[in-house]
Design a protein around this motif. Structure first.
Motif, PDB file in Angstrom:
ATOM      1  N   ASN A 115       0.775  -1.237   0.000  1.00 37.24           N
ATOM      2  CA  ASN A 115       0.000   0.000   0.000  1.00 37.24           C
ATOM      3  C   ASN A 115       0.810   1.293   0.000  1.00 37.24           C
ATOM      4  OD1 ASN A 115      -2.554  -1.347   0.162  1.00 37.24           O
ATOM      5  ND2 ASN A 115      -2.016  -1.834   2.262  1.00 37.24           N
ATOM      6  N   HIS A 116       2.005   1.313   0.556  1.00 36.91           N
ATOM      7  CA  HIS A 116       2.672   2.586   0.791  1.00 36.91           C
ATOM      8  C   HIS A 116       4.037   2.755   0.129  1.00 36.91           C
ATOM      9  CE1 HIS A 116      -0.442   3.417   3.675  1.00 36.91           C
ATOM     10  NE2 HIS A 116      -0.200   2.251   4.258  1.00 36.91           N
ATOM     11  N   ARG A 117       4.674   1.681  -0.308  1.00 36.30           N
ATOM     12  CA  ARG A 117       6.030   1.817  -0.850  1.00 36.30           C
ATOM     13  C   ARG A 117       6.003   2.595  -2.157  1.00 36.30           C
ATOM     14  NH1 ARG A 117       6.698  -1.799  -5.180  1.00 36.30           N
ATOM     15  NH2 ARG A 117       4.961  -3.245  -5.177  1.00 36.30           N
ATOM     16  N   ILE A 118       7.032   3.353  -2.388  1.00 33.57           N
ATOM     17  CA  ILE A 118       7.172   4.117  -3.616  1.00 33.57           C
ATOM     18  C   ILE A 118       7.851   3.225  -4.645  1.00 33.57           C
ATOM     19  CG2 ILE A 118       8.199   6.169  -4.655  1.00 33.57           C
ATOM     20  CD1 ILE A 118       5.973   6.738  -2.590  1.00 33.57           C
ATOM     21  N   SER A 119       7.282   3.167  -5.839  1.00 34.76           N
ATOM     22  CA  SER A 119       7.821   2.305  -6.886  1.00 34.76           C
ATOM     23  C   SER A 119       8.141   3.123  -8.128  1.00 34.76           C
ATOM     24  CB  SER A 119       6.808   1.219  -7.231  1.00 34.76           C
ATOM     25  OG  SER A 119       7.275   0.426  -8.287  1.00 34.76           O
ATOM     26  N   THR A 120       9.322   2.923  -8.675  1.00 35.84           N
ATOM     27  CA  THR A 120       9.685   3.629  -9.909  1.00 35.84           C
ATOM     28  C   THR A 120       8.874   3.116 -11.087  1.00 35.84           C
ATOM     29  OG1 THR A 120      11.509   2.089 -10.259  1.00 35.84           O
ATOM     30  CG2 THR A 120      12.022   4.159  -9.152  1.00 35.84           C
ATOM     31  N   ARG A 121       8.452   1.849 -11.042  1.00 34.16           N
ATOM     32  CA  ARG A 121       7.629   1.304 -12.124  1.00 34.16           C
ATOM     33  C   ARG A 121       6.237   1.927 -12.138  1.00 34.16           C
ATOM     34  NH1 ARG A 121       7.480  -4.896 -12.376  1.00 34.16           N
ATOM     35  NH2 ARG A 121       6.453  -4.363 -14.323  1.00 34.16           N
ATOM     36  N   LEU A 122       5.833   2.501 -11.021  1.00 28.58           N
ATOM     37  CA  LEU A 122       4.515   3.142 -10.925  1.00 28.58           C
ATOM     38  C   LEU A 122       4.642   4.659 -10.982  1.00 28.58           C
ATOM     39  CD1 LEU A 122       2.890   0.947  -8.136  1.00 28.58           C
ATOM     40  CD2 LEU A 122       2.743   0.660 -10.620  1.00 28.58           C
ATOM     41  N   GLU A 123       5.647   5.127 -11.675  1.00 30.90           N
ATOM     42  CA  GLU A 123       5.875   6.568 -11.884  1.00 30.90           C
ATOM     43  C   GLU A 123       6.126   7.309 -10.579  1.00 30.90           C
ATOM     44  OE1 GLU A 123       2.389   7.768 -13.990  1.00 30.90           O
ATOM     45  OE2 GLU A 123       2.834   6.465 -15.694  1.00 30.90           O
ATOM     46  N   LEU A 134       4.931   6.656  -7.584  1.00 31.62           N
ATOM     47  CA  LEU A 134       3.773   6.675  -6.701  1.00 31.62           C
ATOM     48  C   LEU A 134       3.695   5.385  -5.915  1.00 31.62           C
ATOM     49  CD1 LEU A 134       1.153   7.983  -9.272  1.00 31.62           C
ATOM     50  CD2 LEU A 134       2.304   9.322  -7.518  1.00 31.62           C
ATOM     51  N   SER A 135       2.954   5.412  -4.822  1.00 31.74           N
ATOM     52  CA  SER A 135       2.680   4.177  -4.099  1.00 31.74           C
ATOM     53  C   SER A 135       1.593   3.430  -4.874  1.00 31.74           C
ATOM     54  CB  SER A 135       2.206   4.479  -2.681  1.00 31.74           C
ATOM     55  OG  SER A 135       0.909   5.015  -2.707  1.00 31.74           O
ATOM     56  N   PRO A 136       1.425   2.130  -4.640  1.00 30.65           N
ATOM     57  CA  PRO A 136       0.382   1.390  -5.355  1.00 30.65           C
ATOM     58  C   PRO A 136      -1.023   1.963  -5.149  1.00 30.65           C
ATOM     59  CG  PRO A 136       1.914  -0.143  -4.368  1.00 30.65           C
ATOM     60  CD  PRO A 136       2.288   1.225  -3.871  1.00 30.65           C
ATOM     61  N   VAL A 137      -1.316   2.438  -3.950  1.00 29.06           N
ATOM     62  CA  VAL A 137      -2.641   3.016  -3.693  1.00 29.06           C
ATOM     63  C   VAL A 137      -2.826   4.306  -4.492  1.00 29.06           C
ATOM     64  CG1 VAL A 137      -4.096   4.061  -1.908  1.00 29.06           C
ATOM     65  CG2 VAL A 137      -2.864   1.957  -1.434  1.00 29.06           C
ATOM     66  N   GLN A 138      -1.803   5.157  -4.508  1.00 30.52           N
ATOM     67  CA  GLN A 138      -1.893   6.407  -5.270  1.00 30.52           C
ATOM     68  C   GLN A 138      -2.026   6.128  -6.763  1.00 30.52           C
ATOM     69  OE1 GLN A 138       1.806   8.034  -3.968  1.00 30.52           O
ATOM     70  NE2 GLN A 138       0.848   9.407  -2.482  1.00 30.52           N
ATOM     71  N   TYR A 139      -1.298   5.128  -7.252  1.00 34.67           N
ATOM     72  CA  TYR A 139      -1.342   4.789  -8.667  1.00 34.67           C
ATOM     73  C   TYR A 139      -2.727   4.283  -9.067  1.00 34.67           C
ATOM     74  CZ  TYR A 139       0.162   2.988 -13.182  1.00 34.67           C
ATOM     75  OH  TYR A 139       0.301   2.754 -14.521  1.00 34.67           O
ATOM     76  N   ARG A 140      -3.327   3.426  -8.218  1.00 35.69           N
ATOM     77  CA  ARG A 140      -4.669   2.926  -8.501  1.00 35.69           C
ATOM     78  C   ARG A 140      -5.685   4.056  -8.476  1.00 35.69           C
ATOM     79  NH1 ARG A 140      -4.373  -0.835  -4.119  1.00 35.69           N
ATOM     80  NH2 ARG A 140      -2.425  -1.816  -4.582  1.00 35.69           N
TER      81      ARG A 140
END
Length: 71
Positions: free
Chosen positions: A49-57, A59-65
């Motif tokens: 839910n909270h980790r920042i991912s470079t693959r998701l631009e 954003l965290s997975p929740v923010q990306y969704r």
């Protein structure tokens, strides 16, 4: 399951366990199983839910969704 001597299906979970060992086990000593269980649940929640991912631009997975649903 993949065929014998074909390890592609294991790559994803082995990658996740590598992250788990590096980010949780190598930096913490647990004295009880309850401590370990709580730390593991907290890590899984953070990872999902909270980790920042470079693959998701970035954003965290929740923010990306949420961004994808808003578009």
């Amino acid at each position: 399951m993949s065929r014998k001597a074909n390890c592609y299906d294991n790559a994803v979970i082995e990658n996740w366990f590598g992250h788990l060992k590096e980010e949780l086990f190598n930096h913490t000593t647990f004295t009880t199983t309850e401590e370990f269980t709580i730390a593991l649940h907290n890590y899984i929640s953070w990872y999902n839910n909270h980790r920042i991912s470079t693959r998701l631009e970035g954003l965290s997975p929740v923010q990306y969704r949420a961004q994808a649903l808003a578009a």
